[in-house]
Write a protein that holds these residues in place. Structure first.
Motif, short mmCIF file in Angstrom:
data_model
loop_
_atom_site.label_atom_id
_atom_site.label_comp_id
_atom_site.label_asym_id
_atom_site.label_seq_id
_atom_site.Cartn_x
_atom_site.Cartn_y
_atom_site.Cartn_z
N THR A 41 0.83 -1.20 0.00
CA THR A 41 0.00 0.00 0.00
C THR A 41 0.87 1.26 0.00
O THR A 41 2.06 1.22 0.31
CB THR A 41 -0.91 0.04 1.24
N ASP A 42 0.24 2.37 -0.33
CA ASP A 42 0.95 3.65 -0.27
C ASP A 42 1.46 3.91 1.14
O ASP A 42 2.58 4.42 1.33
CB ASP A 42 0.03 4.80 -0.69
N ASP A 57 5.88 4.42 4.98
CA ASP A 57 6.45 4.08 6.28
C ASP A 57 7.83 3.45 6.15
O ASP A 57 8.77 3.81 6.88
CB ASP A 57 5.53 3.11 7.04
N THR A 58 7.96 2.50 5.22
CA THR A 58 9.22 1.78 5.07
C THR A 58 10.33 2.72 4.63
O THR A 58 11.45 2.67 5.16
CB THR A 58 9.07 0.62 4.07
N PHE A 59 10.04 3.57 3.66
CA PHE A 59 11.07 4.49 3.19
C PHE A 59 11.41 5.55 4.23
O PHE A 59 12.58 5.92 4.39
CB PHE A 59 10.65 5.13 1.86
N ARG A 60 10.41 6.04 4.96
CA ARG A 60 10.68 7.08 5.96
C ARG A 60 11.53 6.52 7.10
O ARG A 60 12.44 7.21 7.59
CB ARG A 60 9.38 7.68 6.49
N THR A 61 11.25 5.31 7.54
CA THR A 61 12.03 4.72 8.63
C THR A 61 13.42 4.32 8.16
O THR A 61 14.42 4.59 8.84
CB THR A 61 11.32 3.48 9.20
N LEU A 66 10.15 -8.94 -0.06
CA LEU A 66 10.54 -7.70 0.63
C LEU A 66 10.98 -6.65 -0.40
O LEU A 66 12.07 -6.11 -0.32
CB LEU A 66 11.67 -7.97 1.62
N ILE A 67 10.10 -6.38 -1.36
CA ILE A 67 10.48 -5.49 -2.46
C ILE A 67 10.76 -4.08 -1.98
O ILE A 67 11.77 -3.46 -2.34
CB ILE A 67 9.39 -5.48 -3.55
N ASP A 68 9.87 -3.53 -1.15
CA ASP A 68 10.08 -2.16 -0.68
C ASP A 68 11.24 -2.09 0.30
O ASP A 68 12.07 -1.16 0.24
CB ASP A 68 8.79 -1.58 -0.08
N TYR A 69 11.35 -3.05 1.19
CA TYR A 69 12.46 -3.09 2.15
C TYR A 69 13.80 -3.19 1.42
O TYR A 69 14.74 -2.43 1.69
CB TYR A 69 12.30 -4.27 3.10
N SER A 70 13.89 -4.12 0.46
CA SER A 70 15.13 -4.28 -0.31
C SER A 70 15.47 -3.01 -1.06
O SER A 70 16.65 -2.63 -1.19
CB SER A 70 14.98 -5.44 -1.28
N SER A 71 14.46 -2.33 -1.57
CA SER A 71 14.68 -1.07 -2.28
C SER A 71 15.28 -0.01 -1.36
O SER A 71 16.18 0.74 -1.75
CB SER A 71 13.38 -0.56 -2.89
N THR A 72 14.78 0.05 -0.13
CA THR A 72 15.35 1.02 0.81
C THR A 72 16.79 0.68 1.14
O THR A 72 17.64 1.58 1.31
CB THR A 72 14.55 1.11 2.13
N LYS A 73 17.11 -0.60 1.23
CA LYS A 73 18.48 -0.98 1.56
C LYS A 73 19.42 -0.73 0.38
O LYS A 73 20.60 -0.44 0.56
CB LYS A 73 18.53 -2.44 2.01
N GLY A 74 18.90 -0.83 -0.84
CA GLY A 74 19.68 -0.40 -1.99
C GLY A 74 19.95 1.09 -1.92
O GLY A 74 21.06 1.56 -2.25
N ALA A 75 18.95 1.84 -1.48
CA ALA A 75 19.13 3.29 -1.31
C ALA A 75 20.15 3.59 -0.23
O ALA A 75 20.95 4.53 -0.36
CB ALA A 75 17.79 3.94 -0.97
N VAL A 76 20.15 2.80 0.84
CA VAL A 76 21.13 2.97 1.91
C VAL A 76 22.55 2.78 1.37
O VAL A 76 23.47 3.55 1.69
CB VAL A 76 20.87 2.01 3.08
N THR A 77 22.71 1.78 0.53
CA THR A 77 24.03 1.51 -0.05
C THR A 77 24.49 2.67 -0.92
O THR A 77 25.65 3.12 -0.83
CB THR A 77 23.99 0.20 -0.85
N SER A 78 23.62 3.19 -1.75
CA SER A 78 23.96 4.35 -2.58
C SER A 78 24.20 5.59 -1.72
O SER A 78 25.10 6.41 -2.01
CB SER A 78 22.86 4.63 -3.60
N PHE A 79 23.41 5.74 -0.68
CA PHE A 79 23.59 6.85 0.26
C PHE A 79 24.97 6.78 0.91
O PHE A 79 25.69 7.80 0.98
CB PHE A 79 22.49 6.78 1.33
#
Length: 289
Positions: free
Chosen positions: A144-145, A150-154, A191-204
């Motif tokens: 859901t939106d 929530d996942t990206f903000r946390t 865990l598509i959204d979670y994995s996406s955030t962790k990819g963002a963490v790596t790039s960050f």
């Protein structure tokens, strides 16, 4: 600590919790402290902020840092009992601990965390961006939106918030360590959204390290694999918990204590020529990243 002292998948069967998970209710509880390691004052006199420091990997890092003479601000959201256990465990090694409760999705709260740490300890040397949430879904249509937000903000927005606030006080020789995940490198179908955030963490991590190199502030990350924490029992069903970690080359889940030393090393002067890098602690998965 030897492998045969760790839990096998058979040891952890038959357990789930509702979110948010509580470490104090897990059976068996995660191993977060190796009492054979007494510390060598590698972080003596320094101060660290650890988000998600009440349990799991964050608890192990808090205790490991306390052993090394580091002051610790433990940032947590809900689990008061877990936070107090972590505080008491760190204080057993002479650690000075400040508990700060609140929601890191809120940038104003992140500002407050840094200011309270500065006011309490008089400085800041290490930022550990560790807190995360995950919500398995079998199909992307089921995300859901609200869940996505929530996942990206946390998991990633909070790292921007905390880092932005901390940089007012971080100076040459200070360090930032982020918690990524093996999922950033190999993905996870549920865990598509979670994995996406962790990819963002790596790039960050990589981008921030380049940005701060001129200021001689080091930025690195740890990418855990399957680690036995409250996040696992509160997000996966019984079948997945029962087999958790069995698909790794070492055929078992990792324990939080097996990550603590990596964070200590990256925060210490021993890692003075390391920035923009990843330590993979995942039971033997080769990810080449």
């Amino acid at each position: 600590m030897k492998d045969n002292e760790m839990y096998t998948p058979d040891d952890i069967k038959g357990q789930t919790q509702t979110q948010p998970g509580r470490e104090s209710l897990m059976d068996p509880e995660p191993i977060y402290d190796d009492t054979n390691i007494k510390g060598f004052e590698r972080l003596k006199g320094k101060t660290a902020i650890i988000t998600g420091g009440d349990s799991g990997i964050g608890r192990a890092v808090a205790v490991a840092f306390a052993k090394e003479g580091c002051n610790v601000s433990i940032v947590y959201n809900i689990a008061d009992n877990d936070a107090n256990i972590t505080k008491a465990s760190a204080e057993e090694y002479g650690g000075n601990v400040l508990l700060i409760k609140g929601n890191i999705k809120d940038s104003s709260f992140c500002n407050d965390v840094v200011e309270r740490t500065i006011n309490h300890f008089g400085g800041l040397d290490i930022l550990i961006n560790n807190a995360a949430e995950q919500h398995p879904q079998e199909n992307i249509e089921d995300i859901t939106d609200e869940q996505l937000d929530d996942t990206f903000r946390t998991n990633i927005f909070s790292m921007f918030y905390m880092t932005r606030s901390a940089l007012k006080y971080l100076k040459e020789g200070c360090t930032i360590i982020n918690t990524s995940s093996v999922t950033a490198y190999k993905g996870n179908a549920s865990l598509i959204d979670y994995s996406s955030t962790k990819g963002a963490v790596t790039s960050f991590t990589r981008s921030l390290s380049a940005n701060l190199a001129g200021r001689k502030i080091r930025v690195n990350q740890v990418a855990p694999g399957p680690i036995w924490t409250p996040l696992i029992v509160s997000t996966f069903d019984k079948a997945k918990v029962d087999s958790f970690g069995a698909d790794t080359p070492l055929k078992r889940p990792g324990q939080p204590v097996e990550l603590g030393e990596a964070y200590v090393f990256l925060a210490s002067d021993s890692a003075s020529y390391i920035t923009g890098q990843t330590i993979h602690i995942n039971g033997g998965h080769i990810v080449n990243g």
